[in-house]
Write an enzyme that holds these catalytic residues in place. Structure first.
Site, PDB file in Angstrom:
ATOM      1  N   CYS A   1      17.969  37.835  47.680  1.00 41.90           N
ATOM      2  CA  CYS A   1      17.092  37.261  46.665  1.00 41.90           C
ATOM      3  C   CYS A   1      16.850  35.809  47.018  1.00 41.90           C
ATOM      4  O   CYS A   1      17.344  35.345  48.047  1.00 41.90           O
ATOM      5  CB  CYS A   1      17.676  37.435  45.276  1.00 41.90           C
ATOM      6  SG  CYS A   1      19.195  36.550  45.037  1.00 41.90           S
TER       7      CYS A   1
ATOM      8  N   LYS B   1      26.362  35.904  29.880  1.00 41.65           N
ATOM      9  CA  LYS B   1      25.619  36.935  30.623  1.00 41.65           C
ATOM     10  C   LYS B   1      26.494  37.593  31.694  1.00 41.65           C
ATOM     11  O   LYS B   1      26.547  38.810  31.809  1.00 41.65           O
ATOM     12  CB  LYS B   1      24.392  36.298  31.301  1.00 41.65           C
ATOM     13  CG  LYS B   1      23.742  37.190  32.339  1.00 41.65           C
ATOM     14  CD  LYS B   1      22.547  36.530  32.995  1.00 41.65           C
ATOM     15  CE  LYS B   1      22.852  35.651  34.181  1.00 41.65           C
ATOM     16  NZ  LYS B   1      23.088  36.347  35.453  1.00 41.65           N
ATOM     17  N   ASN B   2      27.190  36.747  32.471  1.00 39.26           N
ATOM     18  CA  ASN B   2      27.910  37.309  33.617  1.00 39.26           C
ATOM     19  C   ASN B   2      29.219  37.992  33.221  1.00 39.26           C
ATOM     20  O   ASN B   2      29.875  38.606  34.054  1.00 39.26           O
ATOM     21  CB  ASN B   2      28.146  36.229  34.679  1.00 39.26           C
ATOM     22  CG  ASN B   2      26.833  35.851  35.343  1.00 39.26           C
ATOM     23  OD1 ASN B   2      25.816  36.536  35.178  1.00 39.26           O
ATOM     24  ND2 ASN B   2      26.830  34.748  36.075  1.00 39.26           N
TER      25      ASN B   2
ATOM     26  N   ASP C   1      26.281  28.080  39.624  1.00 35.68           N
ATOM     27  CA  ASP C   1      25.280  28.360  38.588  1.00 35.68           C
ATOM     28  C   ASP C   1      24.918  27.124  37.750  1.00 35.68           C
ATOM     29  O   ASP C   1      24.024  27.211  36.906  1.00 35.68           O
ATOM     30  CB  ASP C   1      25.773  29.487  37.661  1.00 35.68           C
ATOM     31  CG  ASP C   1      25.832  30.819  38.377  1.00 35.68           C
ATOM     32  OD1 ASP C   1      25.228  30.939  39.448  1.00 35.68           O
ATOM     33  OD2 ASP C   1      26.499  31.741  37.853  1.00 35.68           O
TER      34      ASP C   1
ATOM     35  N   ARG D   1      22.496  38.556  49.716  1.00 37.09           N
ATOM     36  CA  ARG D   1      23.480  38.963  48.714  1.00 37.09           C
ATOM     37  C   ARG D   1      24.154  40.249  49.208  1.00 37.09           C
ATOM     38  O   ARG D   1      23.891  41.344  48.695  1.00 37.09           O
ATOM     39  CB  ARG D   1      22.806  39.201  47.352  1.00 37.09           C
ATOM     40  CG  ARG D   1      21.981  38.042  46.789  1.00 37.09           C
ATOM     41  CD  ARG D   1      22.769  36.904  46.221  1.00 37.09           C
ATOM     42  NE  ARG D   1      23.590  37.211  45.072  1.00 37.09           N
ATOM     43  CZ  ARG D   1      23.225  37.082  43.804  1.00 37.09           C
ATOM     44  NH1 ARG D   1      22.016  36.682  43.515  1.00 37.09           N
ATOM     45  NH2 ARG D   1      24.074  37.352  42.819  1.00 37.09           N
TER      46      ARG D   1
ATOM     47  N   ARG E   1      16.023  35.777  31.611  1.00 35.57           N
ATOM     48  CA  ARG E   1      17.080  36.662  32.119  1.00 35.57           C
ATOM     49  C   ARG E   1      18.452  36.164  31.660  1.00 35.57           C
ATOM     50  O   ARG E   1      19.366  36.973  31.486  1.00 35.57           O
ATOM     51  CB  ARG E   1      17.067  36.674  33.649  1.00 35.57           C
ATOM     52  CG  ARG E   1      15.911  37.431  34.263  1.00 35.57           C
ATOM     53  CD  ARG E   1      16.117  37.543  35.763  1.00 35.57           C
ATOM     54  NE  ARG E   1      17.527  37.759  36.020  1.00 35.57           N
ATOM     55  CZ  ARG E   1      18.228  37.179  36.993  1.00 35.57           C
ATOM     56  NH1 ARG E   1      17.646  36.366  37.828  1.00 35.57           N
ATOM     57  NH2 ARG E   1      19.499  37.429  37.149  1.00 35.57           N
TER      58      ARG E   1
HETATM   59  N1  EPU Z   1      29.592  37.904  49.292  1.00 35.48           N
HETATM   60  C1  EPU Z   1      29.819  38.570  50.456  1.00 35.48           C
HETATM   61  N2  EPU Z   1      30.040  39.909  50.414  1.00 35.48           N
HETATM   62  C2  EPU Z   1      30.040  40.614  49.249  1.00 35.48           C
HETATM   63  C3  EPU Z   1      29.799  39.919  48.044  1.00 35.48           C
HETATM   64  C4  EPU Z   1      29.576  38.570  48.095  1.00 35.48           C
HETATM   65  O1  EPU Z   1      29.830  37.970  51.535  1.00 35.48           O
HETATM   66  O2  EPU Z   1      30.273  41.824  49.291  1.00 35.48           O
HETATM   67  C5  EPU Z   1      29.347  36.458  49.313  1.00 35.48           C
HETATM   68  C6  EPU Z   1      27.977  36.082  48.725  1.00 35.48           C
HETATM   69  O3  EPU Z   1      26.969  36.181  49.700  1.00 35.48           O
HETATM   70  C7  EPU Z   1      28.212  34.673  48.270  1.00 35.48           C
HETATM   71  C8  EPU Z   1      29.654  34.699  47.796  1.00 35.48           C
HETATM   72  O4  EPU Z   1      30.257  35.841  48.421  1.00 35.48           O
HETATM   73  O5  EPU Z   1      28.126  33.813  49.368  1.00 35.48           O
HETATM   74  C9  EPU Z   1      29.868  34.790  46.302  1.00 35.48           C
HETATM   75  O6  EPU Z   1      29.092  35.827  45.757  1.00 35.48           O
HETATM   76  P1  EPU Z   1      29.590  36.709  44.535  1.00 35.48           P
HETATM   77  O7  EPU Z   1      29.812  38.089  45.007  1.00 35.48           O
HETATM   78  O8  EPU Z   1      30.740  36.027  43.854  1.00 35.48           O
HETATM   79  O9  EPU Z   1      28.311  36.676  43.610  1.00 35.48           O
HETATM   80  P2  EPU Z   1      27.926  37.841  42.600  1.00 35.48           P
HETATM   81  O10 EPU Z   1      29.159  38.437  42.078  1.00 35.48           O
HETATM   82  O11 EPU Z   1      26.912  38.714  43.201  1.00 35.48           O
HETATM   83  C10 EPU Z   1      27.980  36.424  40.406  1.00 35.48           C
HETATM   84  C11 EPU Z   1      27.024  35.985  39.353  1.00 35.48           C
HETATM   85  C12 EPU Z   1      26.086  34.932  39.937  1.00 35.48           C
HETATM   86  C13 EPU Z   1      26.943  33.760  40.446  1.00 35.48           C
HETATM   87  C14 EPU Z   1      27.959  34.256  41.476  1.00 35.48           C
HETATM   88  C15 EPU Z   1      28.904  33.175  41.962  1.00 35.48           C
HETATM   89  C16 EPU Z   1      26.747  37.936  37.957  1.00 35.48           C
HETATM   90  C17 EPU Z   1      25.861  38.980  37.417  1.00 35.48           C
HETATM   91  N3  EPU Z   1      26.239  37.117  38.870  1.00 35.48           N
HETATM   92  O12 EPU Z   1      27.209  37.003  41.451  1.00 35.48           O
HETATM   93  O13 EPU Z   1      25.288  34.485  38.843  1.00 35.48           O
HETATM   94  O14 EPU Z   1      26.106  32.789  41.034  1.00 35.48           O
HETATM   95  O15 EPU Z   1      28.753  35.323  40.877  1.00 35.48           O
HETATM   96  O16 EPU Z   1      29.597  32.617  40.907  1.00 35.48           O
HETATM   97  O17 EPU Z   1      27.894  37.822  37.554  1.00 35.48           O
HETATM   98  C18 EPU Z   1      23.447  33.460  37.800  1.00 35.48           C
HETATM   99  O18 EPU Z   1      23.969  33.740  36.714  1.00 35.48           O
HETATM  100  O19 EPU Z   1      22.453  32.702  37.901  1.00 35.48           O
HETATM  101  C19 EPU Z   1      23.999  34.050  39.023  1.00 35.48           C
HETATM  102  C20 EPU Z   1      23.314  34.120  40.172  1.00 35.48           C
END
Ligand code: EPU
Length: 420
Positions: free
Chosen positions: A115, A22-23, A306, A120, A398
């Site tokens: 969320c 998915k990701n 995850d 986020r 999802r």
């Molecule tokens: N963060 C920031 N600033 C940003 C972006 C992120 O401070 O601009 C922080 C977040 O708050 C968090 C950390 O950085 O503490 C990591 O977040 P990340 O940005 O890596 O998460 P994401 O890219 O939004 C993806 C996956 C998530 C998974 C995370 C971490 C997708 C669609 N989602 O989210 O997947 O948990 O990386 O590996 O790729 C799931 O599949 O259940 C899921 C939530």
């Protein structure tokens, strides 16, 4: 809203085919916006998040065709601004912003909120766009980014919890069409980022270093159509591995990538679960008594956040004290109170959950709060005595393709109760 009814206590046996990740597929679908030529993506999982991304691409003007697990996208002409209320429904859709900015030099998306798993923020995405020369403004709940030209630059994308997966993906996609060289430091190293980079390279991008904390992108004038097969979902594979462990069964994960799962397989091994790798398959079975383990979630190659909730279900069944420390998302313990309904004894202390495991679980009605929390409840239900009803399974749909069908094929007594 559908629910899953599980009669627990049956050891799972057999083979399960692991779907595309998915990701990985969400940013790869978004990346098709970078070219006016057709793209073909294979091994696409049939998930509500994927259907949702297809709707967004269609809304932006792309033609999207789904045939089995193949998705063809042709984004001949697209629009870059508008009312993307759709974005609010799926946080992963923020990754359309990089491709829109790269191709059209402008993008407007509604600002995604927090969320249930925590705040986020997207400050690092925006920092990256600004570093490429874009002007970013936030107004009325929308974030606008625009630039006359995007110019490659060096940037540091580390945040308070380390790297960002979608932030890295977003900036990577925008930078493919920037002028000159972009250097992303503290880039996310997740296999999903590597998969995106290989799709972008197949489209004619010039990216090196994906999978390491330093990614270099040499901008090109345009990208062309490409074909790509998505990597298998390491979190889905981990979930079925834990299903074998919690039910004292034996399950073969077909087509999983053990090389993407070192941290998970290592912890399972420490927990008293036998892991055998034979070619592209991984065989998981219990190896005597379960043993308590401690886990800290970290960016790749650390233990993935995850798979934390699912691992907690295993710990609840393991005699002794296991500790999970969640370092990525501050409130990703929504499953704790629901696991408690099944008889699990878990205390939260700051970023850690202390699991006093080994008490027998017994079935109860529980409520899914997010995708991975729901998976943990299903796993606990498979191990519990009696019947567990997991409500609000749209969360699980999802991210898990036909979870009820796949579990039934392994012998689980699980039924979907459809409600209109
Ligand atoms: N963060 C920031 N600033 C940003 C972006 C992120 O401070 O601009 C922080 C977040 O708050 C968090 C950390 O950085 O503490 C990591 O977040 P990340 O940005 O890596 O998460 P994401 O890219 O939004 C993806 C996956 C998530 C998974 C995370 C971490 C997708 C669609 N989602 O989210 O997947 O948990 O990386 O590996 O790729 C799931 O599949 O259940 C899921 C939530």
């Amino acid at each position: 809203m559908d629910s899953l009814l599980i009669k627990g206590g049956v050891p799972l046996h057999g083979e399960v085919e692991i779907s595309g990740a998915k990701n990985a597929v969400l940013p790869i679908m978004a990346a098709t916006l970078l070219t006016s030529e057709p793209c073909t993506i294979r091994r696409v999982p049939n998930l509500s998040d994927v259907r949702f991304m297809a709707q967004i691409l269609t809304w932006l003007g792309a033609q999207v065709k789904v045939e089995g697990d193949t998705v063809r996208v042709h984004a001949k002409k697209i629009k870059g601004a508008g009312e993307y209320d759709l974005i609010r429904k799926m946080r992963g859709s923020i990754c359309i912003m990089g491709p829109l900015l790269g191709r059209l030099k402008k993008a407007t998306v509604s600002l995604p909120g927090g969320c249930v798993i925590g705040a986020r923020p997207i400050n690092l995405h925006l920092k990256g766009f600004e570093s490429l020369g874009a002007k970013v403004t936030i107004e009325g709940g929308y974030v606008h980014a625009s630039a006359r030209r995007l110019i490659g630059s060096s940037m540091f994308l580390g945040g308070r919890s380390g790297s960002t997966v979608l932030g890295t993906a977003n900036v990577l996609m925008a930078a493919t069409l920037a002028e000159g060289v972009t250097l992303i430091e503290s880039a996310a190293c997740e296999p999903e980022v590597v998969d995106l980079a290989s799709f972008l390279n197949a489209m004619g991008a010039r990216i090196s270093g994906a999978g390491s904390p330093t990614i270099t992108i040499t901008g090109v004038k345009e990208l062309h159509g490409a074909e790509h097969e998505v990597i298998p979902d390491r979190i889905e594979a981990a979930t079925y591995a834990i299903a074998a462990a919690v039910t004292n069964g034996q399950v073969t994960l077909r087509g999983a990538r053990a090389d993407h799962m070192h941290a998970i397989l290592d912890k399972l091994n420490d927990s008293g679960v036998k892991v055998d790798r034979t070619g592209p398959d991984i065989i998981i079975r219990r190896n005597g008594r379960l043993k308590p383990v401690d886990i800290t979630t970290l960016p790749y190659s650390g233990f993935p956040t995850d798979a934390q909730a699912q691992m907690m279900a295993l710990m609840a069944l393991t005699p002794g004290i296991s500790i999970i420390t969640e370092r990525i998302f501050e409130s990703r313990f929504m499953h704790v109170s629901e696991l408690a309904r099944l008889g699990a004894d878990i205390e939260i202390e700051g970023p850690s959950a202390i699991v006093k495991g080994g008490k027998p679980l017994s079935g109860a009605p529980v409520m899914a709060s997010d995708l991975r929390a729901s998976a943990a409840l299903v796993l606990a239900g498979l191990a519990a005595r009696g019947t567990t009803q997991v409500n609000r399974v749209y969360h699980i749909d999802r991210g898990y393709e036909k979870i009820d069908v796949k579990l039934r094929q392994l012998g689980a007594r699980i039924e979907r109760i459809e409600e209109s």
